[in-house]
Design a protein around this motif. Structure first.
Motif, PDB file in Angstrom:
ATOM      1  N   GLN A 129      -2.808  20.382  -2.538  1.00  0.00           N
ATOM      2  CA  GLN A 129      -4.101  21.027  -2.869  1.00  0.00           C
ATOM      3  C   GLN A 129      -3.926  22.029  -4.002  1.00  0.00           C
ATOM      4  OE1 GLN A 129      -5.547  22.101   1.173  1.00  0.00           O
ATOM      5  NE2 GLN A 129      -7.546  21.588   0.297  1.00  0.00           N
ATOM      6  N   ALA A 130      -2.809  22.771  -3.942  1.00  0.00           N
ATOM      7  CA  ALA A 130      -2.555  23.776  -4.984  1.00  0.00           C
ATOM      8  C   ALA A 130      -2.419  23.112  -6.350  1.00  0.00           C
ATOM      9  CB  ALA A 130      -1.294  24.569  -4.642  1.00  0.00           C
ATOM     10  N   ARG A 131      -1.968  21.859  -6.362  1.00  0.00           N
ATOM     11  CA  ARG A 131      -1.817  21.145  -7.649  1.00  0.00           C
ATOM     12  C   ARG A 131      -3.064  20.320  -7.981  1.00  0.00           C
ATOM     13  NH1 ARG A 131       3.785  18.508  -9.040  1.00  0.00           N
ATOM     14  NH2 ARG A 131       5.201  19.756  -7.819  1.00  0.00           N
ATOM     15  N   ASP A 132      -4.164  20.574  -7.233  1.00  0.00           N
ATOM     16  CA  ASP A 132      -5.465  19.962  -7.541  1.00  0.00           C
ATOM     17  C   ASP A 132      -5.556  18.471  -7.265  1.00  0.00           C
ATOM     18  OD1 ASP A 132      -6.829  22.224  -8.158  1.00  0.00           O
ATOM     19  OD2 ASP A 132      -6.287  22.180 -10.300  1.00  0.00           O
ATOM     20  N   PHE A 133      -4.697  17.922  -6.424  1.00  0.00           N
ATOM     21  CA  PHE A 133      -4.882  16.532  -6.024  1.00  0.00           C
ATOM     22  C   PHE A 133      -6.093  16.466  -5.096  1.00  0.00           C
ATOM     23  CE2 PHE A 133      -0.421  16.429  -7.312  1.00  0.00           C
ATOM     24  CZ  PHE A 133      -0.456  15.315  -8.137  1.00  0.00           C
ATOM     25  N   GLN A 134      -6.836  15.353  -5.176  1.00  0.00           N
ATOM     26  CA  GLN A 134      -8.061  15.211  -4.380  1.00  0.00           C
ATOM     27  C   GLN A 134      -7.810  14.502  -3.054  1.00  0.00           C
ATOM     28  OE1 GLN A 134     -11.077  16.594  -5.425  1.00  0.00           O
ATOM     29  NE2 GLN A 134      -9.576  17.497  -6.817  1.00  0.00           N
ATOM     30  N   SER A 135      -6.681  13.791  -2.960  1.00  0.00           N
ATOM     31  CA  SER A 135      -6.385  13.079  -1.716  1.00  0.00           C
ATOM     32  C   SER A 135      -4.890  12.784  -1.617  1.00  0.00           C
ATOM     33  CB  SER A 135      -7.173  11.762  -1.664  1.00  0.00           C
ATOM     34  OG  SER A 135      -6.782  10.919  -2.720  1.00  0.00           O
ATOM     35  N   VAL A 136      -4.464  12.501  -0.384  1.00  0.00           N
ATOM     36  CA  VAL A 136      -3.074  12.085  -0.133  1.00  0.00           C
ATOM     37  C   VAL A 136      -3.139  10.753   0.599  1.00  0.00           C
ATOM     38  CG1 VAL A 136      -0.936  12.605   1.116  1.00  0.00           C
ATOM     39  CG2 VAL A 136      -2.149  14.445  -0.072  1.00  0.00           C
ATOM     40  N   ALA A 137      -2.347   9.787   0.147  1.00  0.00           N
ATOM     41  CA  ALA A 137      -2.306   8.466   0.788  1.00  0.00           C
ATOM     42  C   ALA A 137      -0.891   8.218   1.301  1.00  0.00           C
ATOM     43  CB  ALA A 137      -2.698   7.390  -0.219  1.00  0.00           C
ATOM     44  N   LEU A 138      -0.767   7.340   2.280  1.00  0.00           N
ATOM     45  CA  LEU A 138       0.551   6.991   2.804  1.00  0.00           C
ATOM     46  C   LEU A 138       0.482   5.635   3.476  1.00  0.00           C
ATOM     47  CD1 LEU A 138       0.556   7.355   6.186  1.00  0.00           C
ATOM     48  CD2 LEU A 138       0.374   9.732   5.541  1.00  0.00           C
ATOM     49  N   SER A 139       1.653   5.022   3.652  1.00  0.00           N
ATOM     50  CA  SER A 139       1.765   3.795   4.440  1.00  0.00           C
ATOM     51  C   SER A 139       2.702   4.089   5.597  1.00  0.00           C
ATOM     52  CB  SER A 139       2.344   2.653   3.601  1.00  0.00           C
ATOM     53  OG  SER A 139       1.482   2.359   2.530  1.00  0.00           O
ATOM     54  N   VAL A 140       2.336   3.603   6.760  1.00  0.00           N
ATOM     55  CA  VAL A 140       3.144   3.876   7.950  1.00  0.00           C
ATOM     56  C   VAL A 140       3.203   2.620   8.787  1.00  0.00           C
ATOM     57  CG1 VAL A 140       1.106   4.855   9.141  1.00  0.00           C
ATOM     58  CG2 VAL A 140       3.390   5.420   9.970  1.00  0.00           C
ATOM     59  N   GLU A 141       4.333   2.415   9.456  1.00  0.00           N
ATOM     60  CA  GLU A 141       4.437   1.250  10.329  1.00  0.00           C
ATOM     61  C   GLU A 141       3.477   1.397  11.496  1.00  0.00           C
ATOM     62  OE1 GLU A 141       8.227  -0.732  11.234  1.00  0.00           O
ATOM     63  OE2 GLU A 141       8.986   0.736   9.800  1.00  0.00           O
ATOM     64  N   ALA A 142       2.786   0.280  11.796  1.00  0.00           N
ATOM     65  CA  ALA A 142       1.714   0.327  12.795  1.00  0.00           C
ATOM     66  C   ALA A 142       2.220   0.741  14.184  1.00  0.00           C
ATOM     67  CB  ALA A 142       1.036  -1.041  12.875  1.00  0.00           C
ATOM     68  N   ASP A 143       3.522   0.564  14.452  1.00  0.00           N
ATOM     69  CA  ASP A 143       4.025   0.937  15.785  1.00  0.00           C
ATOM     70  C   ASP A 143       4.744   2.289  15.794  1.00  0.00           C
ATOM     71  OD1 ASP A 143       6.305   0.314  14.437  1.00  0.00           O
ATOM     72  OD2 ASP A 143       7.016  -1.220  15.836  1.00  0.00           O
ATOM     73  N   ASN A 144       4.616   3.063  14.721  1.00  0.00           N
ATOM     74  CA  ASN A 144       5.270   4.383  14.671  1.00  0.00           C
ATOM     75  C   ASN A 144       4.339   5.423  15.314  1.00  0.00           C
ATOM     76  OD1 ASN A 144       6.606   6.749  14.075  1.00  0.00           O
ATOM     77  ND2 ASN A 144       7.150   6.133  11.992  1.00  0.00           N
ATOM     78  N   VAL A 145       4.367   5.446  16.648  1.00  0.00           N
ATOM     79  CA  VAL A 145       3.392   6.228  17.418  1.00  0.00           C
ATOM     80  C   VAL A 145       3.431   7.715  17.045  1.00  0.00           C
ATOM     81  CG1 VAL A 145       2.740   6.863  19.781  1.00  0.00           C
ATOM     82  CG2 VAL A 145       3.630   4.592  19.307  1.00  0.00           C
ATOM     83  N   GLY A 146       4.649   8.269  16.936  1.00  0.00           N
ATOM     84  CA  GLY A 146       4.783   9.702  16.644  1.00  0.00           C
ATOM     85  C   GLY A 146       4.174  10.064  15.300  1.00  0.00           C
ATOM     86  N   ALA A 147       4.545   9.297  14.253  1.00  0.00           N
ATOM     87  CA  ALA A 147       4.037   9.598  12.915  1.00  0.00           C
ATOM     88  C   ALA A 147       2.524   9.397  12.857  1.00  0.00           C
ATOM     89  CB  ALA A 147       4.732   8.714  11.884  1.00  0.00           C
ATOM     90  N   LEU A 148       2.034   8.335  13.514  1.00  0.00           N
ATOM     91  CA  LEU A 148       0.583   8.071  13.502  1.00  0.00           C
ATOM     92  C   LEU A 148      -0.181   9.236  14.124  1.00  0.00           C
ATOM     93  CD1 LEU A 148       0.383   4.295  14.397  1.00  0.00           C
ATOM     94  CD2 LEU A 148      -0.634   5.406  12.417  1.00  0.00           C
TER      95      LEU A 148
END
Ligand SMILES: CC(C)(COP(=O)(O)OP(=O)(O)OC[C@H]1O[C@@H](n2cnc3c(N)ncnc32)[C@H](O)[C@@H]1OP(=O)(O)O)[C@@H](O)C(=O)NCCC(=O)NCCS
Length: 197
Positions: A150-169
């Protein structure tokens, strides 16, 4: 857990950058990890001096990394720099030792995940070493990363995550990320998530 401070990746010593790479190989199930520790170390060396990168690391009082979150506004450029730094010979050597990765690399290069928007940042990896988990560190690293974005003025953050990674999800959902797409990448079933500021 020992007390710690959150430090930018670019402020770490060479030894601390190596330790982050070691934790990466242990805790992140990814193509990068499968290419071996030397390749992962090179990735973090490059990332630590790349201006497109935001990296937040938790360093214990005794100087050991406990976890980190890293992302870039140009993740494919970072991968290209890694490939160039390694040279075709080392890359081939790594692949000859692990031939099944050739197909995975081919699939990843044709990944179905959406391209990054111009004002977006990709959260590429977040990890906490096993003994320090479930004590709020992952959330703190993610929040530090998002605050930097946010401090660097980005408007969004995107990521890819494994569908079964319960903790990260669960971690991402708590922070407000929403699933925008799902896709298959070789042996990985992935979800694409996005957080708009
Ligand atoms: C995902 C990860 C970073 C979480 O780190 P952590 O320090 O254990 O997370 P926190 O203690 O800050 O937990 C924050 C929230 O995440 C969720 N969470 C974390 N671990 C979880 C688990 N094993 N199961 C379910 N939810 C979990 C919870 O919602 C938790 O909030 P709560 O404690 O209020 O319920 C850590 O488990 C990890 O390093 N995993 C391996 C690497 C990885 O998969 N990275 C993501 C893909 S690159």
């Amino acid at each position: 857990m020992e007390s710690y401070r959150i430090v930018p990746l670019s402020h770490l010593s060479a030894k601390q950058v190596m330790s982050i790479a070691q934790i990466h190989v242990l805790v992140i199930d990814s193509l990068l990890s499968e290419l071996g520790l030397l390749v992962v170390q090179r990735y973090y060396q490059i990332a630590s001096v790349d201006t497109s990168v935001i990296g937040c690391c938790a360093i214990s009082q005794s100087g050991f990394p406990l976890g980190w979150a890293i992302g870039s506004s140009a993740p494919s450029q970072l991968n290209e720099r890694l490939r160039a730094a390694l040279g075709w010979r080392s890359l081939l050597r790594a692949l000859i030792a692990r031939p099944r990765l050739i197909w995975q690399i081919f699939i990843s290069s044709r990944s179905a995940s959406a391209p990054l928007k111009p004002d977006a940042l990709e959260l590429t990896y977040i990890g906490v070493d096993v003994p320090s988990r479930k004590q709020g560190l992952g959330r703190e690293l993610l929040n530090a990363f998002l605050a930097q974005a946010q401090a660097r003025d980005f408007q969004s953050v995107a990521l890819s995550v494994e569908a079964d990674n319960v903790g990260a999800l669960a971690l991402y959902a708590q922070a407000g990320f929403q699933v925008i797409n799902s896709f298959r990448e070789g042996r990985y079933n992935r979800l694409r998530m996005e957080l708009k500021f």
